[in-house]
Design an enzyme around this catalytic site. Structure first.
Site, PDB file in Angstrom:
ATOM      1  N   ASP A  12     -10.025  37.772 -33.580  1.00  0.00           N
ATOM      2  CA  ASP A  12      -9.395  36.464 -33.717  1.00  0.00           C
ATOM      3  C   ASP A  12     -10.161  35.369 -32.990  1.00  0.00           C
ATOM      4  O   ASP A  12      -9.943  34.184 -33.232  1.00  0.00           O
ATOM      5  CB  ASP A  12      -7.962  36.503 -33.175  1.00  0.00           C
TER       6      ASP A  12
ATOM      7  N   ASP B 252       0.806  -1.214   0.000  1.00  0.00           N
ATOM      8  CA  ASP B 252       0.000   0.000   0.000  1.00  0.00           C
ATOM      9  C   ASP B 252       0.842   1.270   0.000  1.00  0.00           C
ATOM     10  O   ASP B 252       0.301   2.375  -0.046  1.00  0.00           O
ATOM     11  CB  ASP B 252      -0.940   0.022   1.214  1.00  0.00           C
TER      12      ASP B 252
ATOM     13  N   GLY C 275      -6.009  23.917 -34.431  1.00  0.00           N
ATOM     14  CA  GLY C 275      -6.751  23.093 -35.383  1.00  0.00           C
ATOM     15  C   GLY C 275      -6.993  23.837 -36.676  1.00  0.00           C
ATOM     16  O   GLY C 275      -6.862  23.282 -37.772  1.00  0.00           O
ATOM     17  N   LEU C 276      -7.318  25.114 -36.580  1.00  0.00           N
ATOM     18  CA  LEU C 276      -7.514  25.931 -37.772  1.00  0.00           C
ATOM     19  C   LEU C 276      -6.206  26.062 -38.539  1.00  0.00           C
ATOM     20  O   LEU C 276      -6.177  25.986 -39.774  1.00  0.00           O
ATOM     21  CB  LEU C 276      -8.038  27.307 -37.380  1.00  0.00           C
TER      22      LEU C 276
END
Length: 534
Positions: free
Chosen positions: A281, A36, A416-417
């Site tokens: 933006d 443990d 991503g863009l």
């Protein structure tokens, strides 16, 4: 009890370790079997503390069960005191040792140690880590805090408060504390005690030398704050300062409790996130669909920031903190969604796949889930991994925390863009498919891969990208998968990177429901038209 690969919370004795590790001059004697001691790694490898937790384990073995394990515990407690000389001790059992029923509190009391001994009764098979941390902190406060007439009052004209909740292994607790301490100090408020992080038993004893308490993490500090309010008449804050709006509300609430004018503090407040969120933006991010999951405090706060400050649409919210299920359900009603109260990561995975969000805000579990689904993700809550204990200053609370949230949540969508724009110019000499990433320099090129022949069988990459909704919902070993022809795959690449996975999943679902085995360009646009109407 459920066998699982991932777990959102450990057993309650891990919560007790978080409190003991956060404090100074406190030692925890844990009646536990050999093995443990794994919990030490959470602090030394994940949080990267410079010392191991102040915990002594009895580490009994199977052969010890036939003897006197009670005597073994008393020996371990006595030796721990003599070695570490703490000002207070915690004693308790792990989930395995709980079955032996050795009563560590009674055994330690018989030793007549010259320091306060706080016995912890943490039902490991009914409760979990956050509850264990809350109960441990509460027991320390209840046993060590002295009445106001028994402590030496600090003289001064400034209002005083305690900050309650920051602990070891907490998500950004260290940086949150720095931010909120500065905010309160700038308002002209003195900090009496911060607990449990860096507090000593002597600090806990003088909690009553404050007008009110600031609760940063209700999962840990609410129970103690309620007790302090009943015993000493100390009011406590209800607003969690995560996000620009909530931080301003927090300043007003604190000012009211302290008898100060909040406008002076608010006039000095600066948050770049508030301006960035309104900038051109960021406007294309409006109404991005977001799914939120984590502990109750961070999930509720993150959903509010996402909806009110980022302009996102919250399509799902949930928590693994069952003790705060009501608060999360109340928050879900604000967004017209059903709250998900669960600690089963497979259920959370199925919900995310079903909702097809464009951003996931969650724990490290949701980070893995989102990665498989091809969805951007930002971590907002424990449980977290080593990368979420950064060396840099990175709070979640306060005005600087609002800036951190903006960067952390928005950048995955903006990247991503950017990926999509790079994909649009693949014919360019710099961005064609065989070119190396720009950060590696122009002289390095990746190995050209030959195109695989077009077949009617789905390749592994296609199978991996198939909607996990089907994989989770069906228990059968064979799942029907529609294949893509070359024309449809080429057309799919024209769709922006950050929604391409969603378009693929929707198209495959559309095709399978109609018995289409080969997806063509016509199928792709039929699916688009179908889902745009729903």
């Amino acid at each position: 009890m459920q066998l699982t690969l991932w777990t959102y919370e450990g057993p309650p004795h891990v919560g007790a370790m978080r409190i003991a590790t956060a404090m100074e001059e406190v030692h925890y004697v844990l009646h536990a079997p050999q093995g443990d001691t794994y919990a030490d790694l959470l602090f030394t490898m994940i949080e990267r503390l410079q010392k191991r937790p102040p915990v002594t384990y009895t580490t009994f073995q199977a052969r010890d069960l036939g003897g006197d394990t009670a005597e073994l515990f008393k020996t371990a407690a006595r030796e721990a005191y003599e070695r570490f000389l703490p000002k207070a001790m915690l004693v308790g059992s792990s989930c395995t040792a709980e079955l032996i029923q050795d009563d560590p509190g009674g055994l330690c009391k018989a030793l007549n140690l010259p320091v306060p001994v706080v016995a912890l009764e943490l039902p490991s098979y009914q409760r979990k880590e956050n509850w264990g941390a809350s109960e441990t902190f509460y027991q320390l406060v209840r046993n060590l805090a002295l009445p106001a007439d028994q402590i030496e009052k600090t003289q001064g004209s400034k209002p005083r408060c305690n900050i309650l909740g920051p602990a070891a292994l907490g998500f950004r607790h260290r940086d949150d504390l720095t931010e909120i301490r500065k905010l309160l100090t700038d308002m002209g408020i003195e900090i009496n005690v911060v607990a449990p992080l860096s507090a000593t038993p002597a600090d806990i004893a003088r909690l009553a030398d404050a007008q009110f308490n600031v609760v940063l993490y209700p999962e840990i500090a609410n129970l103690s704050a309620q007790w302090l309010q009943r015993q000493f008449g100390q009011a406590f804050t209800k607003t969690i300062p995560i996000g620009n709006g909530a931080t301003r509300d927090f300043v007003r609430e604190v000012a009211q409790l302290a008898g100060l004018d909040p406008e002076a503090a608010l006039a000095k407040a600066q948050s770049r996130a508030a301006w960035y969120a309104r900038s051109v933006d960021s406007t294309y991010l409006t109404n991005k669909r977001v799914f939120v999951f984590g502990d109750a405090t961070h999930a509720v706060a993150a959903a509010k920031v996402a909806a009110d400050e980022m302009g996102f649409t919250v399509v799902g919210i949930g928590t693994y903190s069952r003790e705060f299920a009501r608060e999360v359900r109340d928050a879900a009603k604000l967004y017209g969604v059903e709250a998900l109260i669960s600690d089963d990561y497979l259920e959370i995975e199925a919900r995310i796949a079903e909702l097809n969000p464009e951003l996931v805000l969650g724990t490290q579990m949701e980070r893995h889930i989102a990665k498989r689904l091809g969805v951007p993700c930002a971590v907002i809550s424990a449980p977290v991994h080593v990368q979420d204990f950064p060396a840099r200053y990175s709070p979640q609370m306060g005005f600087e925390g609002a800036n951190v949230l903006f960067d952390t949540w928005v950048h995955p969508l903006m990247m991503g863009l950017e990926e999509h724009l790079i994909g649009m110019f693949r014919g360019d000499s710099e961005f064609h498919e065989d070119a190396a990433p720009s950060h590696l320099g122009g002289g390095v090129h990746v190995q050209t891969q030959q195109s695989a022949p077009t077949t009617t069988t789905a390749v592994p990459e296609q199978i991996e990208a198939t909607s996990l909704t089907q994989a989770v919902a069906q228990s059968t070993s064979s799942i029907q998968i529609a294949a893509w022809d070359a024309g449809a795959e080429k057309e799919l690449k024209k769709i922006p990177f950050f929604v391409r996975g969603k378009a693929r999943r929707n198209t495959e679902k559309y095709a399978i429901e109609r018995g289409v085995t080969l997806i063509t360009t016509e199928t792709l646009y039929e699916s688009k038209a179908y889902y745009s109407q729903s």
